[in-house]
Design a protein around this motif. Structure first.
Motif, PDB file in Angstrom:
ATOM      1  N   LYS A   1       0.820  -1.208   0.000  1.00 24.90           N
ATOM      2  CA  LYS A   1       0.000   0.000   0.000  1.00 24.90           C
ATOM      3  C   LYS A   1       0.856   1.261   0.000  1.00 24.90           C
ATOM      4  O   LYS A   1       0.544   2.240  -0.686  1.00 24.90           O
ATOM      5  CB  LYS A   1      -0.918  -0.015   1.217  1.00 24.90           C
ATOM      6  N   VAL A   2       1.960   1.228   0.766  1.00 25.35           N
ATOM      7  CA  VAL A   2       2.836   2.394   0.793  1.00 25.35           C
ATOM      8  C   VAL A   2       3.462   2.645  -0.572  1.00 25.35           C
ATOM      9  O   VAL A   2       3.523   3.779  -1.076  1.00 25.35           O
ATOM     10  CB  VAL A   2       3.922   2.223   1.874  1.00 25.35           C
ATOM     11  N   ASP A   3       3.943   1.584  -1.199  1.00 23.18           N
ATOM     12  CA  ASP A   3       4.566   1.733  -2.515  1.00 23.18           C
ATOM     13  C   ASP A   3       3.567   2.195  -3.566  1.00 23.18           C
ATOM     14  O   ASP A   3       3.897   2.969  -4.473  1.00 23.18           O
ATOM     15  CB  ASP A   3       5.197   0.414  -2.943  1.00 23.18           C
ATOM     16  N   THR A   4       2.329   1.718  -3.462  1.00 24.25           N
ATOM     17  CA  THR A   4       1.322   2.074  -4.459  1.00 24.25           C
ATOM     18  C   THR A   4       0.854   3.525  -4.303  1.00 24.25           C
ATOM     19  O   THR A   4       0.660   4.254  -5.283  1.00 24.25           O
ATOM     20  CB  THR A   4       0.132   1.121  -4.361  1.00 24.25           C
ATOM     21  N   ASN A   5       0.695   3.959  -3.069  1.00 26.78           N
ATOM     22  CA  ASN A   5       0.157   5.294  -2.809  1.00 26.78           C
ATOM     23  C   ASN A   5       1.243   6.362  -2.692  1.00 26.78           C
ATOM     24  O   ASN A   5       0.921   7.523  -2.426  1.00 26.78           O
ATOM     25  CB  ASN A   5      -0.662   5.281  -1.512  1.00 26.78           C
ATOM     26  N   HIS A   6       2.506   5.998  -2.879  1.00 29.80           N
ATOM     27  CA  HIS A   6       3.577   6.993  -2.758  1.00 29.80           C
ATOM     28  C   HIS A   6       3.468   7.996  -3.915  1.00 29.80           C
ATOM     29  O   HIS A   6       3.243   7.612  -5.071  1.00 29.80           O
ATOM     30  CB  HIS A   6       4.945   6.298  -2.790  1.00 29.80           C
ATOM     31  N   PRO A   7       3.651   9.297  -3.644  1.00 30.24           N
ATOM     32  CA  PRO A   7       3.478  10.292  -4.740  1.00 30.24           C
ATOM     33  C   PRO A   7       4.535  10.174  -5.829  1.00 30.24           C
ATOM     34  O   PRO A   7       4.285  10.589  -6.960  1.00 30.24           O
ATOM     35  CB  PRO A   7       3.593  11.629  -4.001  1.00 30.24           C
ATOM     36  N   ASP A   8       5.697   9.637  -5.496  1.00 28.99           N
ATOM     37  CA  ASP A   8       6.753   9.500  -6.506  1.00 28.99           C
ATOM     38  C   ASP A   8       6.728   8.157  -7.204  1.00 28.99           C
ATOM     39  O   ASP A   8       7.621   7.858  -8.003  1.00 28.99           O
ATOM     40  CB  ASP A   8       8.125   9.690  -5.851  1.00 28.99           C
ATOM     41  N   ALA A   9       5.769   7.342  -6.889  1.00 25.62           N
ATOM     42  CA  ALA A   9       5.722   6.019  -7.503  1.00 25.62           C
ATOM     43  C   ALA A   9       5.383   6.145  -8.984  1.00 25.62           C
ATOM     44  O   ALA A   9       4.520   6.937  -9.378  1.00 25.62           O
ATOM     45  CB  ALA A   9       4.694   5.139  -6.802  1.00 25.62           C
ATOM     46  N   GLY A  10       6.048   5.369  -9.807  1.00 29.37           N
ATOM     47  CA  GLY A  10       5.807   5.412 -11.240  1.00 29.37           C
ATOM     48  C   GLY A  10       4.733   4.444 -11.653  1.00 29.37           C
ATOM     49  O   GLY A  10       4.038   3.846 -10.821  1.00 29.37           O
ATOM     50  N   VAL A  11       4.601   4.299 -12.919  1.00 27.85           N
ATOM     51  CA  VAL A  11       3.597   3.392 -13.454  1.00 27.85           C
ATOM     52  C   VAL A  11       4.209   2.074 -13.885  1.00 27.85           C
ATOM     53  O   VAL A  11       3.575   1.286 -14.563  1.00 27.85           O
ATOM     54  CB  VAL A  11       2.883   4.059 -14.652  1.00 27.85           C
ATOM     55  N   SER A  12       5.488   1.850 -13.507  1.00 29.30           N
ATOM     56  CA  SER A  12       6.163   0.632 -13.946  1.00 29.30           C
ATOM     57  C   SER A  12       5.761  -0.582 -13.146  1.00 29.30           C
ATOM     58  O   SER A  12       6.077  -1.703 -13.526  1.00 29.30           O
ATOM     59  CB  SER A  12       7.680   0.813 -13.840  1.00 29.30           C
ATOM     60  N   GLY A  13       5.095  -0.382 -12.014  1.00 29.48           N
ATOM     61  CA  GLY A  13       4.697  -1.500 -11.187  1.00 29.48           C
ATOM     62  C   GLY A  13       5.784  -1.998 -10.269  1.00 29.48           C
ATOM     63  O   GLY A  13       5.615  -3.043  -9.643  1.00 29.48           O
ATOM     64  N   LEU A  14       6.918  -1.298 -10.178  1.00 28.43           N
ATOM     65  CA  LEU A  14       8.013  -1.697  -9.328  1.00 28.43           C
ATOM     66  C   LEU A  14       7.801  -1.186  -7.921  1.00 28.43           C
ATOM     67  O   LEU A  14       7.070  -0.227  -7.675  1.00 28.43           O
ATOM     68  CB  LEU A  14       9.339  -1.160  -9.872  1.00 28.43           C
ATOM     69  N   THR A  15       8.484  -1.813  -6.991  1.00 29.75           N
ATOM     70  CA  THR A  15       8.464  -1.343  -5.624  1.00 29.75           C
ATOM     71  C   THR A  15       9.293  -0.073  -5.507  1.00 29.75           C
ATOM     72  O   THR A  15      10.034   0.292  -6.425  1.00 29.75           O
ATOM     73  CB  THR A  15       8.999  -2.424  -4.677  1.00 29.75           C
ATOM     74  N   LEU A  16       9.164   0.587  -4.342  1.00 27.06           N
ATOM     75  CA  LEU A  16       9.901   1.817  -4.147  1.00 27.06           C
ATOM     76  C   LEU A  16      11.412   1.569  -4.188  1.00 27.06           C
ATOM     77  O   LEU A  16      12.175   2.352  -4.767  1.00 27.06           O
ATOM     78  CB  LEU A  16       9.503   2.452  -2.805  1.00 27.06           C
ATOM     79  N   GLU A  17      11.840   0.466  -3.612  1.00 28.58           N
ATOM     80  CA  GLU A  17      13.275   0.140  -3.633  1.00 28.58           C
ATOM     81  C   GLU A  17      13.761  -0.104  -5.056  1.00 28.58           C
ATOM     82  O   GLU A  17      14.829   0.361  -5.455  1.00 28.58           O
ATOM     83  CB  GLU A  17      13.538  -1.090  -2.765  1.00 28.58           C
ATOM     84  N   ALA A  18      12.979  -0.841  -5.848  1.00 27.57           N
ATOM     85  CA  ALA A  18      13.368  -1.105  -7.232  1.00 27.57           C
ATOM     86  C   ALA A  18      13.372   0.174  -8.064  1.00 27.57           C
ATOM     87  O   ALA A  18      14.229   0.368  -8.935  1.00 27.57           O
ATOM     88  CB  ALA A  18      12.429  -2.130  -7.858  1.00 27.57           C
ATOM     89  N   GLU A  19      12.382   1.071  -7.770  1.00 28.21           N
ATOM     90  CA  GLU A  19      12.351   2.341  -8.481  1.00 28.21           C
ATOM     91  C   GLU A  19      13.594   3.160  -8.176  1.00 28.21           C
ATOM     92  O   GLU A  19      14.209   3.753  -9.072  1.00 28.21           O
ATOM     93  CB  GLU A  19      11.093   3.122  -8.076  1.00 28.21           C
TER      94      GLU A  19
END
Length: 290
Positions: free
Chosen positions: A49-67
């Motif tokens: 949920k944190v990774d999905t709702n993060h404002p800097d999250a991209g549309v690649s479907g990766l986790t925050l660490e992978a991003e």
């Protein structure tokens, strides 16, 4: 018949579906499949949920660490492609050329120092002996060097020959004796053309000679391809060409040059033989494309 593992014994799936009832064992208990259900833990759900709702999250479907790892890699690639000193007035190329030139000069001086331990004439900073000669002496030395170069037909340049003559003159030798010594040195050096009269004096097993084929004889052995006499301005010498040497045929009256010919002695006379390591050259013949 398709089967599945149960807690008791094997049961028929088809029969269970036909009766539309749960499969039971012989004791009457319901058969349970051994297929555990995989569910995410609470920590994984929270992180998703944190990774999905993060404002800097991209549309690649990766986790925050992978991003973050991907963005760091892209930054590194862009940084390596960018030149550090990209100013229009940059002198980066000139500084690089100066650095490479300085390093090359330092390596050359170091090599000359090591070579000077074997031959003092190669010492860096050594004064050229020709600078110590007068104008008349230098002119005579250059004239002798030209004559020696034409006589011995050596691959050594006239400048090297004149330097060798000048060194002997500086040590106090006469020009004539210095010229004779230099000629002897060029005749006995590996690869130099040796006069036929001096072949026996060369302290090597192989020599290079040049002259005209005066006479050819019929070989006395089937392993011999040709045998004859080679003559120059100083003398004559007998030569033998073996069939296994794979040499070119020579003709009477033709000027040839035998390189790496092997020396032989018989009844006090020196002769030469062309082996597999020898080579036959024809100076008077034109190039094959002519």
């Amino acid at each position: 018949m398709s089967t599945k593992r149960t807690f008791g014994q094997e049961a028929s799936v088809e029969q269970a579906y036909e009766l539309d009832v749960a499969a039971v064992d012989e004791d009457g208990f319901e058969v349970v499949e051994e297929r555990p259900e995989l569910r995410p833990t609470v920590e994984l759900e929270i992180q998703a949920k944190v990774d999905t709702n993060h404002p800097d999250a991209g549309v690649s479907g990766l986790t925050l660490e992978a991003e973050e790892r991907m963005l760091a890699r892209e930054w590194e690639i862009a940084k390596t492609r960018t030149r550090w000193d990209d100013r229009p007035e940059s002198d980066r190329e000139a500084r690089t050329r100066r650095m490479v030139s300085d390093q090359s000069r330092a390596r050359r001086v170091e090599f000359q120092k090591r070579a000077a331990s074997v031959d003092r004439r190669l010492e860096p900073g050594r004064v050229d002996p020709r600078e110590r000669l007068s104008r008349e002496e230098l002119a005579a030395v250059n004239q002798q060097a030209t004559r020696i170069h034409r006589m011995v037909k050596s691959s050594v340049s006239r400048a090297v020959l004149s330097k060798q003559l000048a060194e002997r003159l500086v040590r106090g030798e006469e020009l004539v004796s210095a010229a004779v010594a230099v000629i002897e040195k060029q005749w006995t050096r590996p690869g130099g053309i040796v006069p036929i009269a001096k072949v026996g004096d060369v302290p090597r097993g192989e020599v290079t000679v040049e002259g005209r084929v005066e006479r050819l004889w019929v070989p006395s052995h089937p392993a011999i391809m040709q045998v004859g006499l080679l003559e120059d301005d100083t003398g004559r010498i007998r030569f033998t060409v073996w069939k296994k040497s794979n040499q070119a045929m020579v003709k009477e009256g033709e000027r040839v040059r035998f390189r790496a010919a092997e020396k032989n002695w018989y009844e006090g006379r020196c002769s030469i033989a062309l082996t597999w390591w020898s080579n036959t050259e024809f100076p008077d013949r034109g190039a094959w494309w002519e």
